[in-house]
Motif scaffolding. Structure first.
Motif, mmCIF file in Angstrom:
data_model
loop_
_atom_site.group_PDB
_atom_site.id
_atom_site.type_symbol
_atom_site.label_atom_id
_atom_site.label_comp_id
_atom_site.label_asym_id
_atom_site.label_seq_id
_atom_site.Cartn_x
_atom_site.Cartn_y
_atom_site.Cartn_z
ATOM 1 N N THR A 27 0.829 -1.198 0.000
ATOM 2 C CA THR A 27 0.000 0.000 0.000
ATOM 3 C C THR A 27 0.872 1.261 0.000
ATOM 4 O O THR A 27 0.520 2.258 -0.611
ATOM 5 N N LEU A 28 2.023 1.180 0.658
ATOM 6 C CA LEU A 28 2.907 2.337 0.763
ATOM 7 C C LEU A 28 3.868 2.477 -0.413
ATOM 8 O O LEU A 28 4.348 3.583 -0.690
ATOM 9 N N PHE A 29 4.177 1.363 -1.085
ATOM 10 C CA PHE A 29 5.191 1.353 -2.154
ATOM 11 C C PHE A 29 4.688 0.569 -3.348
ATOM 12 O O PHE A 29 3.868 -0.335 -3.203
ATOM 13 N N GLU A 30 5.231 0.885 -4.497
ATOM 14 C CA GLU A 30 4.931 0.099 -5.689
ATOM 15 C C GLU A 30 6.137 0.107 -6.622
ATOM 16 O O GLU A 30 6.959 1.029 -6.576
ATOM 17 N N GLY A 31 6.239 -0.948 -7.427
ATOM 18 C CA GLY A 31 7.232 -1.071 -8.490
ATOM 19 C C GLY A 31 8.606 -0.495 -8.231
ATOM 20 O O GLY A 31 9.384 -1.013 -7.444
ATOM 21 N N LEU A 32 8.890 0.616 -8.903
ATOM 22 C CA LEU A 32 10.218 1.223 -8.864
ATOM 23 C C LEU A 32 10.390 2.246 -7.740
ATOM 24 O O LEU A 32 11.384 2.971 -7.719
ATOM 25 N N TYR A 85 19.986 -7.484 14.838
ATOM 26 C CA TYR A 85 19.553 -6.129 14.492
ATOM 27 C C TYR A 85 18.026 -6.040 14.427
ATOM 28 O O TYR A 85 17.367 -6.971 13.972
ATOM 29 N N HIS A 86 17.493 -4.902 14.860
ATOM 30 C CA HIS A 86 16.090 -4.570 14.652
ATOM 31 C C HIS A 86 15.949 -4.105 13.209
ATOM 32 O O HIS A 86 16.837 -3.444 12.680
ATOM 33 N N ALA A 87 14.821 -4.397 12.560
ATOM 34 C CA ALA A 87 14.616 -4.052 11.153
ATOM 35 C C ALA A 87 13.543 -2.973 11.009
ATOM 36 O O ALA A 87 12.449 -3.104 11.548
ATOM 37 N N TYR A 88 13.897 -1.910 10.269
ATOM 38 C CA TYR A 88 13.012 -0.770 10.072
ATOM 39 C C TYR A 88 12.938 -0.405 8.594
ATOM 40 O O TYR A 88 13.828 -0.728 7.817
ATOM 41 N N PHE A 89 11.887 0.316 8.232
ATOM 42 C CA PHE A 89 11.778 0.862 6.880
ATOM 43 C C PHE A 89 11.333 2.316 6.978
ATOM 44 O O PHE A 89 10.653 2.714 7.920
ATOM 45 N N GLY A 90 11.770 3.116 6.003
ATOM 46 C CA GLY A 90 11.323 4.504 5.923
ATOM 47 C C GLY A 90 9.932 4.536 5.325
ATOM 48 O O GLY A 90 9.701 3.973 4.253
ATOM 49 N N VAL A 91 9.004 5.171 6.005
ATOM 50 C CA VAL A 91 7.609 5.184 5.566
ATOM 51 C C VAL A 91 7.450 5.930 4.241
ATOM 52 O O VAL A 91 6.695 5.515 3.380
ATOM 53 N N ALA A 92 8.183 7.014 4.070
ATOM 54 C CA ALA A 92 8.078 7.803 2.839
ATOM 55 C C ALA A 92 8.923 7.192 1.723
ATOM 56 O O ALA A 92 9.993 6.629 1.970
ATOM 57 N N PRO A 128 -0.949 11.138 -2.233
ATOM 58 C CA PRO A 128 0.330 11.169 -1.519
ATOM 59 C C PRO A 128 0.710 12.598 -1.122
ATOM 60 O O PRO A 128 0.411 13.559 -1.831
ATOM 61 N N ALA A 129 1.361 12.718 0.011
ATOM 62 C CA ALA A 129 1.867 14.011 0.489
ATOM 63 C C ALA A 129 3.235 14.249 -0.134
ATOM 64 O O ALA A 129 4.168 13.467 0.085
ATOM 65 N N ASP A 130 3.347 15.288 -0.927
ATOM 66 C CA ASP A 130 4.600 15.643 -1.594
ATOM 67 C C ASP A 130 5.599 16.136 -0.539
ATOM 68 O O ASP A 130 5.275 16.981 0.283
#
Length: 189
Positions: A14-19, A59-66, A131-133
Motif C-alpha cells: 500500500t505504501l510502495f509500488e514497483g520502482l 539487528y532490529h529491522a526498520y523501513f522509511g515510511v516515505a 500522496p503528500a509531496d
C-alpha cells in the motif's frame, strides 16, 4: 521470522509500488547501526535477504515510511519524494488496536488503516487519498506539523513525527530483551 513478505505485504504494498525506492535501516540491540540501505521496492528478494541477514545478527529491522527520491541518496530529509500515509508511534506496552480506534474516534480521526503491534506499543498508518509531496522543505515542515498534531491527539510519540521516520517492519522480531523477542505483526480485526 514468520515470513517477512507475507506479514508486511499488505502494508508495504500500500505504501510502495514497483520502482519506488524504499529505505531499510537496521539497528543492533547494542545501538550499532547499519548503513542506510536503499532498494527498489519491486526487488522483494533483496529486501528479504537484507532483513534476514541483519536480524540473524541481532539487528532490529526498520523501513522509511516515505518513498525516497533516489536509490543513490540516503534515508534523510533531502532524499524524500512523497508519503502515501500519515503515521504514528505509540510507545505503550499493552495498548490494543481497540484502544487506538477509540482514541482516533474521540480525537475526530478515522480509525487507522493498519495497526502494527510492536511489543512495546503500536505503529499506526492512515493511507492518504493523495500522496503528500515531500520534495521541498516547506512541504516536509507542513507534513511534520500534521504528524505532530496527530501524535498529540492520539497520545503518540511526537519525537517520531517526522517525514523521514523509520518504523518497524511487520514480520520482523523486536530484539529488545524486555520484549521477549516479540514478532511485530499487523493486527487484523
Amino acid at each position: 521470522m514468520k515470513g517477512l513478505i507475507e506479514m508486511s505485504s499488505n502494508l508495504l504494498a500500500t505504501l510502495f509500488e514497483g520502482l519506488d525506492v524504499i529505505n531499510l535501516r537496521f539497528i543492533h540491540e547494542d545501538g550499532r547501526r547499519s548503513p542506510s540501505i536503499m532498494q527498489l521496492y519491486e526487488d522483494g528478494d533483496a529486501m528479504h535477504d537484507s532483513v534476514h541477514k541483519y536480524q540473524s545478527q541481532g539487528y532490529h529491522a526498520y523501513f522509511g515510511v516515505a518513498v525516497r527520491d533516489s536509490i543513490e541518496g540516503n534515508g534523510g530529509q533531502d532524499n524524500l519524494l512523497f508519503s502515501r500515509a500519515m503515521f504514528l508511534d505509540i510507545d505503550e506496552v499493552g495498548v490494543t488496536s481497540e484502544e487506538v480506534d477509540k482514541r482516533a474516534t474521540e480525537a475526530g480521526y478515522p480509525t487507522p488503516t493498519f495497526t502494527v503491534l510492536t511489543g512495546g506499543g503500536v505503529h499506526c498508518y492512515w493511507i492518504l487519498d493523495q500522496p503528500a509531496d515531500l520534495r521541498n522543505r516547506d512541504q516536509r515542515d507542513d507534513f511534520k506539523k500534521r504528524l505532530q498534531i496527530l501524535a498529540k491527539a492520539m497520545g503518540g510519540d511526537t519525537s517520531c513525527a517526522d517525514s523521514a521516520r523509520i518504523l518497524r517492519i511487520p514480520g520482523t522480531i523486536n530484539m529488545k530483551p524486555e520484549r521477549g523477542r516479540f514478532e511485530c505483526e499487523i493486527d487484523i480485526d
